[in-house]
Design an enzyme around this catalytic site. Structure first.
Site, PDB file in Angstrom:
ATOM      1  CG  HIS A   1      49.267  -5.639 117.479  1.00  0.00           C
ATOM      2  ND1 HIS A   1      49.929  -6.447 116.578  1.00  0.00           N
ATOM      3  CD2 HIS A   1      47.953  -5.689 117.136  1.00  0.00           C
ATOM      4  CE1 HIS A   1      49.042  -6.973 115.736  1.00  0.00           C
ATOM      5  NE2 HIS A   1      47.856  -6.527 116.044  1.00  0.00           N
TER       6      HIS A   1
ATOM      7  CE1 TYR B   1      43.358  -0.647 114.323  1.00  0.00           C
ATOM      8  CE2 TYR B   1      42.783  -2.057 112.482  1.00  0.00           C
ATOM      9  CZ  TYR B   1      43.581  -1.768 113.566  1.00  0.00           C
ATOM     10  OH  TYR B   1      44.605  -2.614 113.886  1.00  0.00           O
TER      11      TYR B   1
ATOM     12  NE  ARG C   1      49.613  -9.696 111.480  1.00  0.00           N
ATOM     13  CZ  ARG C   1      49.298  -9.799 110.191  1.00  0.00           C
ATOM     14  NH1 ARG C   1      50.258  -9.889 109.277  1.00  0.00           N
ATOM     15  NH2 ARG C   1      48.031  -9.816 109.807  1.00  0.00           N
TER      16      ARG C   1
ATOM     17  CG  HIS D   1      43.346  -6.993 108.711  1.00  0.00           C
ATOM     18  ND1 HIS D   1      42.819  -5.803 109.160  1.00  0.00           N
ATOM     19  CD2 HIS D   1      44.274  -7.353 109.635  1.00  0.00           C
ATOM     20  CE1 HIS D   1      43.395  -5.464 110.292  1.00  0.00           C
ATOM     21  NE2 HIS D   1      44.289  -6.387 110.601  1.00  0.00           N
TER      22      HIS D   1
ATOM     23  CE  LYS E   1      47.250 -13.791 112.929  1.00  0.00           C
ATOM     24  NZ  LYS E   1      46.515 -12.782 113.661  1.00  0.00           N
TER      25      LYS E   1
ATOM     26  NE  ARG F   1      48.757  -5.531 112.347  1.00  0.00           N
ATOM     27  CZ  ARG F   1      48.774  -5.844 111.067  1.00  0.00           C
ATOM     28  NH1 ARG F   1      49.710  -5.361 110.262  1.00  0.00           N
ATOM     29  NH2 ARG F   1      47.852  -6.653 110.564  1.00  0.00           N
TER      30      ARG F   1
END
Length: 316
Positions: free
Chosen positions: A257, A292, A156, A283, A180, A260
């Protein structure tokens, strides 16, 4: 609980989210903003005054709210307001404060997110763009390293901006990133990413601990050079990615992004499994990674070709 006003519970809720639930500063700030918006709109009601009807009115209010700069609130932003409210009510219920049952708050249906990703030839052109500029060699090398890193690690933009030199072992081509929600994951560099990163670091004369820094002409011209070069901000990295996308003739709106997204799409198209891609992106939930799959479902095409309308072929 003499104070039954919602605002009197807010501070404790935020402390609870940070300490017990381990939420990040950023999340806490957002929760505070969303909940204050509700409290102000509802004129700081008592906890047991929060009713179905009030929530319905609030949803209407959010749906019609116009931000002077950004226009109406996006569906997912409206949902974030409701998610914050639901967590708050859950917390109150746990503290035996009488209020609306949290499951009464339903979220708005959202369109499936469509990740913007680049086709392979576009990726190639974008990665090579910095080397086609008139910029100083150190800038070309830095920017090439940034783009190669995004594409090969799927990091990120905030993670890349905060990256320190001592985090990366160039011999190993892999390193840990704290992402994150304070989750740590391992990311892997391609040979190209490692090559450009090493070339960039060899050109550097400053003593900054950061991996990617600003190279101000003014600072390097004055005596002593830019010893204390500051790190690039996420904002400036976003701007440089956009600039190179334009130079590479890419018409889609491109951001860090998107790289990514391209990283994830590339892995899945080449047959990587969803769980591994989830780990590489960091994630916490596989549903996030699943956005995706509808782009990359190579397998579905093969199943369709193998099993669809078999009998018709035989009749011909």
């Amino acid at each position: 609980h003499y104070f039954m006003k919602l605002s009197s519970h807010l501070r404790n809720f935020l402390v609870y989210m940070e300490i017990e639930r381990g939420r990040s500063q950023m999340t806490i700030r957002n929760y505070e903003f969303y909940l204050n918006r509700f409290i102000e709109w509802a004129k700081d009601p008592d906890a047991d005054d929060v009713s179905d009807d009030k929530i319905l009115q609030y949803r209407l209010y959010l749906n019609r709210l116009e931000d002077p700069k950004r226009g109406p609130l996006k569906k997912n932003t409206q949902n974030y307001h409701l998610i914050a409210l639901r967590s708050f009510l859950k917390y109150l219920a746990r503290k035996n404060v009488k209020t609306l049952a949290p499951e009464k708050i339903e979220l708005a249906k959202q369109a499936m997110r469509e990740p913007s990703f680049l086709e392979a030839p576009d990726v190639e052109r974008l990665l090579e763009a910095p080397n086609k500029t008139e910029e100083a060699p150190i800038l070309q090398t830095r920017d090439r390293a940034i783009l190669e890193m995004f594409f090969s690690t799927g990091m990120r933009v905030s993670e890349l901006a905060n990256l320190k030199k001592d985090q990366v072992n160039l011999e190993r081509e892999e390193f840990s990133v704290r992402g994150k929600g304070d989750k740590v994951r391992v990311v892997f560099m391609s040979h190209q990413a490692r090559h450009w990163l090493k070339t960039y670091l060899d050109m550097r004369k400053d003593e900054s601990p950061f991996m990617f820094v600003r190279h101000d002409r003014a600072a390097s011209l004055t005596s002593g050079g830019d010893k204390k070069a500051g790190p690039l901000t996420p904002r400036s990295i976003e701007r440089l990615v956009k600039r190179y996308a334009l130079m590479a003739g890419i018409t889609k709106k491109i951001s860090p992004h998107s790289l990514r997204h391209s990283f994830a799409t590339d892995l899945l198209m080449n047959g990587a499994d969803l769980r591994s891609v989830q780990s590489m992106l960091g994630h916490s939930s596989i549903t996030t990674t699943q956005i995706y799959t509808h782009i990359t479902n190579q397998q579905l095409r093969e199943v369709h070709q193998a099993f669809h309308a078999k009998r018709r072929k035989e009749e011909e």
